[in-house]
Design a protein around this motif. Sequence first.
Motif, mmCIF file in Angstrom:
data_model
loop_
_atom_site.group_PDB
_atom_site.id
_atom_site.type_symbol
_atom_site.label_atom_id
_atom_site.label_comp_id
_atom_site.label_asym_id
_atom_site.label_seq_id
_atom_site.Cartn_x
_atom_site.Cartn_y
_atom_site.Cartn_z
ATOM 1 N N VAL A 1 0.843 -1.199 0.000
ATOM 2 C CA VAL A 1 0.000 0.000 0.000
ATOM 3 C C VAL A 1 0.880 1.252 0.000
ATOM 4 N N THR A 2 0.642 2.088 -0.982
ATOM 5 C CA THR A 2 1.364 3.358 -1.078
ATOM 6 C C THR A 2 0.351 4.498 -1.173
ATOM 7 N N GLU A 3 0.878 5.685 -1.417
ATOM 8 C CA GLU A 3 0.019 6.866 -1.549
ATOM 9 C C GLU A 3 -0.919 6.755 -2.750
ATOM 10 N N LYS A 4 -0.645 5.841 -3.651
ATOM 11 C CA LYS A 4 -1.494 5.684 -4.833
ATOM 12 C C LYS A 4 -2.753 4.863 -4.547
ATOM 13 N N TRP A 5 -2.868 4.334 -3.379
ATOM 14 C CA TRP A 5 -4.019 3.492 -3.021
ATOM 15 C C TRP A 5 -5.108 4.332 -2.363
ATOM 16 N N ARG A 6 -6.337 3.985 -2.715
ATOM 17 C CA ARG A 6 -7.478 4.669 -2.108
ATOM 18 C C ARG A 6 -7.665 4.216 -0.668
ATOM 19 N N THR A 7 -7.971 5.160 0.183
ATOM 20 C CA THR A 7 -8.219 4.807 1.582
ATOM 21 C C THR A 7 -9.589 4.130 1.697
ATOM 22 N N ASP A 8 -9.777 3.446 2.816
ATOM 23 C CA ASP A 8 -11.005 2.668 2.999
ATOM 24 C C ASP A 8 -11.478 2.815 4.440
ATOM 25 N N PRO A 9 -11.998 4.003 4.777
ATOM 26 C CA PRO A 9 -12.379 4.223 6.175
ATOM 27 C C PRO A 9 -13.635 3.447 6.547
ATOM 28 N N PRO A 10 -13.682 2.946 7.766
ATOM 29 C CA PRO A 10 -14.896 2.246 8.206
ATOM 30 C C PRO A 10 -15.946 3.237 8.675
ATOM 31 N N ALA A 11 -17.191 3.009 8.281
ATOM 32 C CA ALA A 11 -18.263 3.919 8.675
ATOM 33 C C ALA A 11 -18.565 3.820 10.161
ATOM 34 N N GLU A 12 -18.306 2.664 10.742
ATOM 35 C CA GLU A 12 -18.694 2.471 12.139
ATOM 36 C C GLU A 12 -17.699 3.083 13.125
ATOM 37 N N ASP A 13 -16.540 3.486 12.661
ATOM 38 C CA ASP A 13 -15.540 4.127 13.519
ATOM 39 C C ASP A 13 -15.506 5.611 13.169
ATOM 40 N N THR A 14 -16.208 6.407 13.950
ATOM 41 C CA THR A 14 -16.355 7.817 13.595
ATOM 42 C C THR A 14 -15.022 8.556 13.654
ATOM 43 N N VAL A 15 -14.122 8.113 14.515
ATOM 44 C CA VAL A 15 -12.815 8.775 14.589
ATOM 45 C C VAL A 15 -12.081 8.650 13.250
ATOM 46 N N LEU A 16 -12.126 7.482 12.676
ATOM 47 C CA LEU A 16 -11.472 7.289 11.373
ATOM 48 C C LEU A 16 -12.271 7.938 10.253
ATOM 49 N N LEU A 17 -13.580 7.839 10.327
ATOM 50 C CA LEU A 17 -14.396 8.486 9.302
ATOM 51 C C LEU A 17 -14.136 9.989 9.303
ATOM 52 N N ALA A 18 -14.034 10.557 10.489
ATOM 53 C CA ALA A 18 -13.784 11.995 10.596
ATOM 54 C C ALA A 18 -12.417 12.362 10.019
ATOM 55 N N ALA A 19 -11.433 11.516 10.258
ATOM 56 C CA ALA A 19 -10.109 11.774 9.679
ATOM 57 C C ALA A 19 -10.179 11.753 8.159
ATOM 58 N N HIS A 20 -10.925 10.824 7.642
ATOM 59 C CA HIS A 20 -11.111 10.739 6.189
ATOM 60 C C HIS A 20 -11.795 11.998 5.656
ATOM 61 N N MET A 21 -12.799 12.470 6.375
ATOM 62 C CA MET A 21 -13.525 13.645 5.905
ATOM 63 C C MET A 21 -12.644 14.897 5.955
ATOM 64 N N THR A 22 -11.763 14.984 6.940
ATOM 65 C CA THR A 22 -10.824 16.113 6.959
ATOM 66 C C THR A 22 -9.931 16.079 5.724
#
Lengths: 228, 261
Positions: free
Chosen positions: A116-137
């Motif tokens: 996995v490098t910067e060329k890969w799409r992230t895959d945040p879990p919807a059920e973990d709001t902390v990670l979802l929020a990081a993705h949204m930032t």
Amino acid sequence: MNVLITSAASATAQIIADALNGPHSLRLTDLLSSASGDIVGNELGHGSETDELVSGIDAIVNIGYEGQAGSATHLMDYHMRRMYNLLQAASDAGVKRFVNISTLRLYEDHEENLVVTEKWRTDPPAEDTVLLAAHMTEYVCKEFARDRLIQVVNLRLGWPFVDSNAAESSDSAAISHELIGAAVAETLVSEGLGQWQDVHVQSPVEHQRFITNTAAKLLPGIAERLTS
Amino acid sequence: MKILILGGNGMLGPWAVSAMKERHDILLTDINEPRVDYQGEYLKLSADDVDGVVKAAKGMDVIVNLSVLRPDRQLAFDVNTLGNFAMMTAAREHRIKRVITTGPHYQMAGQQYEEWDFDLNPDMPPAPGTRLYAHTKALGQEVCRVFSKRHGIQVITLLYYNMKHSWNLGGPEAPVVPHQDMVPYSTAWQDCGTAVQAAVEVPEERLATRCETFFVLPDLPHGKFNNEKTKRVLGWQPRYHVEGLWNKDFRTPPDNLREAF
């Protein structure tokens, strides 16, 4: 360089502030409920108070992951609306660089054997709001970069943070406090970064999960620290 | 089906209700009261009230989110972004299989597309930019995408641009100037409403993925935006083509035979 650090009461911000203090002039800020001592309270609203916060600032280090705690609604609001306000104010004020501290945990569900490098799409879990929020930032930041209003460097850091020798960690994505500080410091001064630049950083450990070639190339000052 | 509509008393809501009221059971919600001639269930509810939306969604088959607020930054994020978060939280909580969300075309096809390219289609990667309305709606759509991927909720996003009254071709920009061209993505209000109905009713097997987006516009000659997918997948057929704006001829020529030979 005048550097603003957000979510300054958080552990991540304190690691970074310790590394930047001295070479840079720091302005620390957090929400009013978390501000004390040297930390300036600011709600990151869309009024003049946010404009004043970023006035005279050259670069912002934004804690885009685990800088805040609270309800799911609070986290989503902070990581989207308040980030938008901050980026808008920073753009208007001519702040040159916005360093968003994100996390490689956005790839946590990818199998470890994948390169996995910067060329890969992230895959945040919807059920973990902390990670979802990081993705949204990250999403908010990217649009400001896309509109060429401000340069954004999105530093995705490994986990967990370890304050000892990361090489001794059994976690395949661990990162040391020392490397976190050095990576942010280098990101502030590095040339050759894109308008939107993802950079993955973790310590060299056994069975290292994420390769860090981009960091070694774009942040040459930490290249040696990225190899065991 | 039992349908929960969020933000149903705005501009689009009455047209969507009109298209569906005889076919489905509707619970209309909004912060504003419905029109006096609305006959049906109504609940005063803000789309960003997560607990309230979860409660209202119990027993529903579909949630339709028509809520929108544009000018105020706080409200725009609350409604356009957190509204979708509330909707998806409710869908997850109650295992609701389908949600419909709506927004402006440029939450996907932002200025970088619109000012440069043609044949814009709804399967492009979103590039909304930082304009408040587009940005907040795009964030809401991204929230939907993440929930959809994780929980298998079918998300159908309907994107609009310029809505027109079919009887006088009037719309947001006034006054109407016939035969002088218009926004090349203009749709009659009635057709905007029937698109919501089509999204609610489209069979699951016609949807290629769990997260599909559609441009809702009639056949227009400009070639700027592409509606082929909307017609093919949703089976949506617009009744109005607003040709009085993009055609030099009057709709009813005086001799009724012009261009006949």
